[in-house]
Design an enzyme around this catalytic site. Structure first.
Site, mmCIF file in Angstrom:
data_model
loop_
_atom_site.group_PDB
_atom_site.id
_atom_site.type_symbol
_atom_site.label_atom_id
_atom_site.label_comp_id
_atom_site.label_asym_id
_atom_site.label_seq_id
_atom_site.Cartn_x
_atom_site.Cartn_y
_atom_site.Cartn_z
ATOM 1 N N SER A 134 -3.051 1.205 7.086
ATOM 2 C CA SER A 134 -2.756 1.085 5.658
ATOM 3 C C SER A 134 -3.830 1.810 4.878
ATOM 4 C CB SER A 134 -2.752 -0.374 5.216
ATOM 5 O OG SER A 134 -2.019 -1.146 6.102
ATOM 6 N N ASP A 159 0.874 -1.177 0.000
ATOM 7 C CA ASP A 159 0.000 0.000 0.000
ATOM 8 C C ASP A 159 0.908 1.223 0.000
ATOM 9 O OD1 ASP A 159 -0.652 1.190 3.247
ATOM 10 O OD2 ASP A 159 0.865 -0.297 2.742
ATOM 11 N N ARG A 167 0.582 4.170 2.300
ATOM 12 C CA ARG A 167 0.339 5.133 3.372
ATOM 13 C C ARG A 167 1.472 5.080 4.400
ATOM 14 N NH1 ARG A 167 -5.155 5.099 6.898
ATOM 15 N NH2 ARG A 167 -5.945 6.121 5.044
ATOM 16 N N SER A 215 1.210 -3.811 9.696
ATOM 17 C CA SER A 215 0.032 -3.833 10.569
ATOM 18 C C SER A 215 -1.157 -4.478 9.872
ATOM 19 C CB SER A 215 -0.320 -2.418 11.004
ATOM 20 O OG SER A 215 -0.572 -1.626 9.867
ATOM 21 N N ASP A 250 -7.522 -2.280 7.693
ATOM 22 C CA ASP A 250 -6.504 -1.895 8.660
ATOM 23 C C ASP A 250 -6.363 -0.385 8.630
ATOM 24 O OD1 ASP A 250 -2.972 -1.726 8.644
ATOM 25 O OD2 ASP A 250 -4.255 -1.943 10.397
ATOM 26 N N LYS A 263 6.819 1.983 -1.101
ATOM 27 C CA LYS A 263 7.317 0.983 -0.170
ATOM 28 C C LYS A 263 8.037 -0.160 -0.872
ATOM 29 C CE LYS A 263 3.646 2.142 2.945
ATOM 30 N NZ LYS A 263 2.651 1.726 3.907
#
Lengths: 275, 236
Positions: free
Chosen positions: A208, A56, A58, A168, A205, A72
């Site tokens: 994210s 993702d 964020r 996470s 989540d 990422k």
């Protein structure tokens, strides 16, 4: 300071020289600095002939979003990519460091980098730091030993699995992966599975969110799709600079200004609008 | 003599659960509500009781399941069944609806939480009353949430994505059951306190149906697990 390096090298084991200093500092009220973490969902999926990794976009600092569209997925070598969860600074610097280290090695040896080299180097670096370097990585690549996918934890533990998720949002992504992973996936099936797993993390989540990045690594190279899926795109974007529509306003009169004479005179013809 | 333990000065508060039940997943479907749970009661990290029936029928059209301390679950089942029995005494054919049980449980849980002595449970109540499906979650603090799907425990982390991608509130009973089986498959793979024997129960217009326990099939022998890339390298 050469003597210190020599001393430490011969002493061996872990270096506890800073422990007393740290305790003193804490007693004096020194607070550890807060760091930007990437509450994250990253996944890797092994398929026939390669490996797909997705993430993702964020980055969070506590309960606020620090970066709505961070990257990422990091390149370690043309045939090896890393997806990173954990402390953003650590991830960026460690991946850049290993990228450079591997490149130097490739220039020296004239050989393709291998995934197990990366794992060995990474874990050797991380283990002595006892988890304080906050990088949780999924390393995926293809080399002379075939496609490989491994995950490395901040403490230096590594495991090779055909599908991985970290961060996470890893539990949400793992639910999808466990339900839908099979042996013998094709490249497109693996990409779809990885995207679905990241979507699970993005929607279920809180750490994210934003977009999905995907890279598919095969013998032919790495196919990187930045923001392959976007769920929160702005519905309207202001035009900058604004382009006025042509011939929208009819001209009634035309004036001419003579700079030398400093005179304004009216011209009889209809004005032609020039863009 | 005062038998009430609250006045005896030796009051025990529930600080941590001892014998615990696992995750519960409940989904609404076109004609009713279906609940799935596994048949394991854990004693800490030990799988102590592997064949436990955890789906309780508290009235003609209401099911009650919970995850958490099992003794609290057994006690609550008794309390809820008491309500239904005492309604019989009026002999007027009026019975509490599923929502009444949900509200009662929410009030009871909140009262116990205010006395810092909670019922260590995440409760799920499902029912079908007057043509309407009912599903609610009452948690350890007494929070009351009515919803179309409910997950407790680790299912909240692993299974929400599977449920939102493969289930909708108007699916058939078989589709909903299949989603629940898929979720428990994933839980058995990744939750240390899960079990592969599960039990499904559903309530619809005709009433309550609790099925036999069944085993979920899980696959542990993927190629990537059997031949790890690094082990292959070490042995060469």
């Amino acid at each position: 300071m050469q003597y210190l390096d020599n001393y430490l090298q011969f002493k061996g084991g872990y270096d506890y020289t800073n422990v007393k200093r740290n305790e003193l500092m804490k007693a004096q009220g020194f607070k550890e600095m807060p760091f930007t973490k990437t509450g994250t969902t990253i996944v890797g999926v092994l398929f026939d002939g390669g490996v797909v990794m997705a993430a993702d976009t964020r980055a969070t600092a506590g309960a606020t979003v620090a970066d709505k569209n961070c990257e990422k997925l990091h390149v370690l070598a043309p045939n090896i990519w890393a997806a990173g969860a954990g402390t953003a600074a650590d991830l960026h610097h460690q991946c850049a460091h290993f990228n450079a280290k591997l490149k130097l090695q490739r220039l020296n040896l004239n050989r393709q980098s291998r995934v197990n080299e990366v794992i060995t180097k990474l874990t050797s670096k991380l283990f002595p730091y006892r988890g304080h370097i906050g990088v949780a990585l999924i390393i995926g690549g293809i080399d002379s030993n075939g496609p490989q996918l491994a995950s490395v934890s901040p403490y230096g533990n590594y495991v090779y699995h055909p599908f991985q998720s970290m961060g996470s949002g890893s539990l949400a992504a793992l639910g999808i992966l466990e339900a839908k992973f099979q042996d013998g996936l094709t490249k497109q099936q693996a990409i779809d599975l990885a995207i679905e797993a990241i979507e699970a993390g993005i929607f279920h989540d809180m750490g994210s969110g934003s977009n999905v990045d995907v890279v598919a690594i095969t013998k032919d190279g790495a196919d990187y799709k930045r923001n392959i899926r976007s769920y929160n795109a702005k519905s309207y974007q202001k035009q900058i600079p604004y382009h006025f529509p042509v011939n929208n306003t009819p001209a009634l009169k035309k004036y001419q200004f003579d700079i030398e004479k400093q005179e304004l005179t009216e011209v009889g013809q209809e004005m032609e609008i020039i863009e | 003599m005062i038998f009430n333990s609250e006045l005896s000065g030796q009051q025990q508060h529930t600080t941590s659960p001892v014998v615990t039940g696992g995750s519960v997943i409940a989904l609404v479907y076109k004609g009713g509500v279906v609940i799935g749970t596994d048949t394991l009661c854990s004693y800490g990290s030990m799988a102590a009781f592997k064949n436990v029936e955890k789906i309780a029928q508290v009235s003609k059209n209401t099911l009650y399941v919970s995850s958490g301390e099992f003794s609290d679950f057994q006690q609550v089942v008794k309390e809820l069944a008491k309500i239904d029995r005492s309604a019989l005494q009026y002999d007027d054919g009026v019975h509490p609806s599923p929502r009444d049980y949900g509200n009662f449980l929410a009030r009871l849980s909140y009262k116990k939480r205010c006395k810092i002595n909670p019922l260590y449970l995440q409760n799920v109540i499902a029912g079908f009353h007057n043509g309407e499906r009912y599903l609610a979650l009452v948690d350890i603090y007494g929070t009351y949430l009515e919803s179309n799907f409910v997950t407790t425990g680790f299912a909240s982390y692993f299974c929400k994505a599977i449920i939102s991608n493969y289930w909708n509130e108007n699916c058939t009973l078989d589709q909903a059951k299949q989603v629940i089986r898929e979720c428990f498959k994933v839980l058995f793979c990744r939750d240390c306190r899960a079990h592969d024997m599960i039990q499904l129960g559903y309530v619809d217009e005709q009433g309550v149906h609790i099925e036999q326990a069944e085993r979920v099939e899980t696959k542990w022998d993927f190629n990537g697990f059997k031949t790890r890339a690094n082990e292959k390298l070490h042995t060469q």
